[in-house]
Design an enzyme around this catalytic site. Structure first.
Site, PDB file in Angstrom:
ATOM      1  N   LEU A 124      23.115  19.050  37.963  1.00 23.74           N
ATOM      2  CA  LEU A 124      22.647  18.337  36.773  1.00 23.74           C
ATOM      3  C   LEU A 124      21.421  17.481  37.091  1.00 23.74           C
ATOM      4  O   LEU A 124      21.356  16.848  38.146  1.00 23.74           O
ATOM      5  CB  LEU A 124      23.782  17.429  36.276  1.00 23.74           C
ATOM      6  CG  LEU A 124      23.438  16.526  35.103  1.00 23.74           C
ATOM      7  CD1 LEU A 124      23.725  17.250  33.810  1.00 23.74           C
ATOM      8  CD2 LEU A 124      24.217  15.236  35.180  1.00 23.74           C
ATOM      9  N   HIS A 125      20.486  17.462  36.188  1.00 22.12           N
ATOM     10  CA  HIS A 125      19.327  16.579  36.298  1.00 22.12           C
ATOM     11  C   HIS A 125      18.761  16.347  34.903  1.00 22.12           C
ATOM     12  O   HIS A 125      18.729  17.240  34.075  1.00 22.12           O
ATOM     13  CB  HIS A 125      18.264  17.140  37.240  1.00 22.12           C
ATOM     14  CG  HIS A 125      17.842  18.544  36.928  1.00 22.12           C
ATOM     15  ND1 HIS A 125      18.625  19.656  37.211  1.00 22.12           N
ATOM     16  CD2 HIS A 125      16.720  19.029  36.352  1.00 22.12           C
ATOM     17  CE1 HIS A 125      17.987  20.749  36.831  1.00 22.12           C
ATOM     18  NE2 HIS A 125      16.830  20.384  36.295  1.00 22.12           N
ATOM     19  N   GLN A 126      18.362  15.105  34.653  1.00 25.88           N
ATOM     20  CA  GLN A 126      17.790  14.750  33.346  1.00 25.88           C
ATOM     21  C   GLN A 126      16.288  14.542  33.504  1.00 25.88           C
ATOM     22  O   GLN A 126      15.841  13.768  34.341  1.00 25.88           O
ATOM     23  CB  GLN A 126      18.425  13.474  32.806  1.00 25.88           C
ATOM     24  CG  GLN A 126      17.778  13.024  31.504  1.00 25.88           C
ATOM     25  CD  GLN A 126      18.692  12.188  30.672  1.00 25.88           C
ATOM     26  OE1 GLN A 126      19.483  12.732  29.926  1.00 25.88           O
ATOM     27  NE2 GLN A 126      18.607  10.887  30.804  1.00 25.88           N
TER      28      GLN A 126
END
Length: 186
Positions: free
Chosen positions: A144-146
């Site tokens: 996950l990465h924003q």
């Protein structure tokens, strides 16, 4: 780069059929296109760059700030200058897999990223989001990465629209240093 405004195509030896387009060579993008350093599978030990970046120095890893559950890092293949990502240290693929502390710190780091980008570059707005899964466009779906992408009024010029090319005015190392210097402390 000089651009002449002639209506006649120039003979371009070795680059295909003559046409009216100029070429802006960006060979560094080939690493991204070919999937260089892309994980080979979903596990943390399958070459996940987001798992290995925290072991590097901030300068070598392009890390802007470190928290206890997440870190902020520049995107190697940015949409705009200052494009960064907030990434949990823990290797999880889905937003719903984050625990409460990770969720809170991810949100707090997103706010700090916006504050730092406004201070450093006068950003007028932001695109913020996550691509969940390969089908949704995640380049690295297993971790996950924003994304936090700064935007400015009028920043969509002819290069991305016509040339499908972004022109970045600063080296990533210089951008990392500038943002780290103005990063708000918690």
């Amino acid at each position: 780069m000089l651009i002449s405004m002639t209506s006649e195509p120039e003979l371009q030896q070795g680059v295909g059929e003559p046409d009216g387009f100029r070429r802006l060579w960006t060979p560094h993008r080939m690493a991204y296109i070919q999937g260089e350093n892309k994980p080979t599978g979903p596990a943390p030990d399958d070459g996940c760059p987001f798992c290995s970046i925290p072991s590097l120095s901030d300068e070598d890893g392009l890390i802007i700030a470190r928290g206890s559950a997440v870190f902020a890092v520049l995107n190697l293949y940015p949409y705009n200058g200052g494009h960064l990502m907030v990434v949990p240290y823990r290797h999880v693929a889905d937003y719903t897999d984050l625990d409460e502390a990770e969720t809170v710190e991810l949100a707090e780091f997103t706010k700090r990223a916006m504050t730092a980008l406004r201070a450093a570059s006068g950003a007028h707005g932001f695109n913020i989001g996550m691509n969940q899964g390969a089908a949704a466009g995640a380049g690295i779906a297993a971790h996950l990465h924003q994304h936090v992408v700064p935007r400015w009024g009028g920043d969509t010029n002819f290069m991305p629209v016509v040339g499908h090319t972004k022109v970045l005015p600063q080296l990533l190392a210089d951008t990392r240093k500038m943002l780290a210097e103005v990063w708000p402390q918690g």
